[in-house]
Enzyme design. Structure first.
Site, PDB file in Angstrom:
ATOM      1  N   GLU A   1      -1.541  -9.748  -6.798  1.00  0.00           N
ATOM      2  CA  GLU A   1      -1.548 -10.659  -8.011  1.00  0.00           C
ATOM      3  C   GLU A   1      -0.621  -9.833  -9.166  1.00  0.00           C
ATOM      4  O   GLU A   1       0.114 -10.620  -9.992  1.00  0.00           O
ATOM      5  CB  GLU A   1      -2.787 -10.761  -8.459  1.00  0.00           C
ATOM      6  CG  GLU A   1      -3.678 -11.539  -7.806  1.00  0.00           C
ATOM      7  CD  GLU A   1      -4.753 -10.600  -6.831  1.00  0.00           C
ATOM      8  OE1 GLU A   1      -5.614 -10.885  -6.356  1.00  0.00           O
ATOM      9  OE2 GLU A   1      -3.994  -9.324  -6.410  1.00  0.00           O
TER      10      GLU A   1
ATOM     11  N   ASN B   1      -1.168   7.297  -1.144  1.00  0.00           N
ATOM     12  CA  ASN B   1      -1.943   7.746  -2.476  1.00  0.00           C
ATOM     13  C   ASN B   1      -2.597   6.200  -2.968  1.00  0.00           C
ATOM     14  O   ASN B   1      -1.801   5.475  -3.608  1.00  0.00           O
ATOM     15  CB  ASN B   1      -1.246   8.142  -3.432  1.00  0.00           C
ATOM     16  CG  ASN B   1      -1.948   8.615  -4.763  1.00  0.00           C
ATOM     17  OD1 ASN B   1      -2.964   7.882  -4.927  1.00  0.00           O
ATOM     18  ND2 ASN B   1      -1.437   8.871  -5.741  1.00  0.00           N
TER      19      ASN B   1
ATOM     20  N   GLU C   1       0.837  -1.325   0.079  1.00  0.00           N
ATOM     21  CA  GLU C   1      -0.058  -0.078   0.013  1.00  0.00           C
ATOM     22  C   GLU C   1       0.692   1.256   0.181  1.00  0.00           C
ATOM     23  O   GLU C   1       1.919   1.380   0.448  1.00  0.00           O
ATOM     24  CB  GLU C   1      -1.011  -0.006   1.196  1.00  0.00           C
ATOM     25  CG  GLU C   1      -1.903  -0.982   1.108  1.00  0.00           C
ATOM     26  CD  GLU C   1      -2.855  -1.137   2.453  1.00  0.00           C
ATOM     27  OE1 GLU C   1      -4.126  -1.740   2.478  1.00  0.00           O
ATOM     28  OE2 GLU C   1      -2.488  -0.218   3.459  1.00  0.00           O
ATOM     29  N   ASN C   2       0.091   2.410  -0.588  1.00  0.00           N
ATOM     30  CA  ASN C   2       0.789   3.734  -0.463  1.00  0.00           C
ATOM     31  C   ASN C   2      -0.251   4.502   0.031  1.00  0.00           C
ATOM     32  O   ASN C   2      -1.498   4.499  -0.254  1.00  0.00           O
ATOM     33  CB  ASN C   2       1.019   3.907  -1.973  1.00  0.00           C
ATOM     34  CG  ASN C   2       1.736   5.196  -2.479  1.00  0.00           C
ATOM     35  OD1 ASN C   2       1.326   6.279  -2.150  1.00  0.00           O
ATOM     36  ND2 ASN C   2       3.087   4.972  -2.636  1.00  0.00           N
TER      37      ASN C   2
ATOM     38  N   CYS D   1      -9.228  -8.483  -8.100  1.00  0.00           N
ATOM     39  CA  CYS D   1      -9.954  -7.258  -8.575  1.00  0.00           C
ATOM     40  C   CYS D   1      -9.950  -7.202 -10.060  1.00  0.00           C
ATOM     41  O   CYS D   1      -9.165  -7.784 -10.573  1.00  0.00           O
ATOM     42  CB  CYS D   1      -9.437  -6.158  -7.719  1.00  0.00           C
ATOM     43  SG  CYS D   1      -7.878  -5.393  -8.554  1.00  0.00           S
TER      44      CYS D   1
END
Length: 131
Positions: free
Chosen positions: A55, A47, A44-45, A86
């Site tokens: 994946e 942003n 994660e970031n 997703c």
């Protein structure tokens, strides 16, 4: 390697996830046609749009190492809630994988299995771009 072992690899990959915002760890294990397994985790970031999905990380590692023929993908989360790739990851996978790629999703006491083509019918492809 059987399906359960591939899911175990995906579970192990969750330990490397960087998830200071969601605290939702995801791991992926992508098996090539020759049996090589590449792992990925979500990164994660702040942003969120710059975050990397498990994946995608596994796929990038495999392609970086010269692999373009894939057999199975296992996805697991720290919640063991049957997480699915997703839409963005499905599209990325479709660039390199056939519609019959087996996608295994980890659940509490079982697993679900899908085919990539079921999860993303009518994917954007080189052929659709040429129309």
């Amino acid at each position: 390697m059987d399906d359960d072992e591939l899911i175990d690899h995906a579970r192990e990959a969750t330990a490397s996830a960087h998830v200071p915002y969601s605290e939702y760890r995801v791991g992926a294990a992508l098996e090539t046609a020759d049996g090589t397994v590449f792992l990925g985790c979500n990164i994660e970031n702040a942003n969120y749009s710059n975050s990397l999905h498990a994946e995608e990380v596994a796929l990038a590692e495999a392609v970086k190492n010269g692999h373009h023929d894939f057999a199975r993908l296992a996805v697991a989360s720290s919640e063991r809630d049957g997480v699915l790739p997703c839409g963005m990851c499905r599209q990325s996978l479709s660039e390199f994988c056939d519609d019959d790629l087996r996608v295994l999703c980890d659940e509490e006491d079982s697993k679900s299995e899908y085919r990539l083509g079921e999860l993303l019918p009518d994917a954007i492809s080189a052929e659709t771009l040429g129309r």
